[in-house]
Scaffold this motif. Structure first.
Motif, short mmCIF file in Angstrom:
data_model
loop_
_atom_site.label_atom_id
_atom_site.label_comp_id
_atom_site.label_asym_id
_atom_site.label_seq_id
_atom_site.Cartn_x
_atom_site.Cartn_y
_atom_site.Cartn_z
N PHE A 185 -7.23 0.60 -2.52
CA PHE A 185 -6.23 1.09 -1.43
C PHE A 185 -6.87 2.16 -0.40
O PHE A 185 -7.76 2.65 -0.50
N ASN A 201 -2.22 1.84 0.90
CA ASN A 201 -1.90 0.44 1.31
C ASN A 201 -2.99 -0.40 0.60
O ASN A 201 -4.24 -0.16 0.75
N ARG A 202 -2.51 -1.49 -0.24
CA ARG A 202 -3.57 -2.20 -1.08
C ARG A 202 -4.14 -3.22 0.04
O ARG A 202 -3.62 -3.66 0.86
#
Length: 229
Positions: free
Chosen positions: A147, A151-152
């Motif tokens: 991440f 956010n991945r």
């Protein structure tokens, strides 16, 4: 700040260096052993079972790199090189032989202590459920997820394997050959372009500015180091 009670074997033919390190490290709670030659180092490593070695390369009987090679035949004890040799080739040879890190003389005691703490953290096998975090980067090895700012990030299998190895050795410099062996296998040790391309791709995905990386740091002529806070 210290790992009280841990044993550090200081291997250096300069009495002044050994005395300085003994005084500084003992004051922080470490138990310090000393050796002035390569043979003394090998004997002490076998009989005293230190938690970490601080090793000079320029020993009077056996070169320090050969000491590293011999110890690596039977032990994974962390080895930190402390040497006046500052050429890139010297660093690569020592690290490829099995040393965990390399610090050149003259050195600051704070930097030495930071390198010791990194080496000590890696004296036991890495856990598969490790979660690594530095600033906005988070790597969850248990879930195989990365991440950035929450956010991945979608990584290729090779990019993930690369960052996994860097996380497992966070704070330590890994040579080009070490990374190629661990990610691609021994047959790829001469394929430096594979490493450069994948490091570049990985930086584009996780770095705020890939041209000025904050996480995957370059050790010129040697390899890469994943930054720790």
């Amino acid at each position: 700040m210290s790992d009280t009670g841990l044993r550090i074997l200081v291997v250096d033919d300069e009495r002044a260096i050994r005395r300085y390190l003994r005084t500084s490290l003992t004051a922080l709670g470490y138990e310090v052993l000393e050796a002035a030659t390569g043979n003394e180092a090998l004997q002490s490593a076998m009989t005293e079972h230190p938690d970490i070695l601080i090793l000079d390369l320029g020993l009077p009987d056996i070169d320090g790199v050969e000491v590293v090679r011999r110890i690596r035949e039977w032990s994974n004890v962390p080895i930190l090189i402390l040497s006046v040799r500052d050429r890139e080739d010297d660093k690569v040879v020592a690290l490829d032989a099995g040393a965990d890190d390399y610090l050149t003389k003259p050195f600051g005691i704070k930097e030495l202590l930071a390198r010791i703490r990194v080496a000590i953290r890696h004296r036991t096998p890495d856990q598969q459920d490790t979660v690594f975090e530095v600033e906005d980067l988070r790597v969850d090895l248990g879930k195989r997820e990365v991440f950035v700012q929450g956010n991945r990030v979608a990584l290729t299998p090779t990019e993930y394997d690369l960052i996994k190895v860097l996380v497992q050795h966070a704070g330590r410099v890994l040579t080009h050959n070490q990374l190629l062996r661990q990610v691609w296998g021994p047959a790829y040790e001469n394929e430096a372009h594979l490493l450069r391309v994948n490091i570049s791709n990985l930086r584009r995905k996780i770095e705020p500015n890939p041209d000025q990386p904050r996480y995957i740091l370059t050790e010129p002529g040697v390899g890469y180091r994943l930054r720790e806070d």
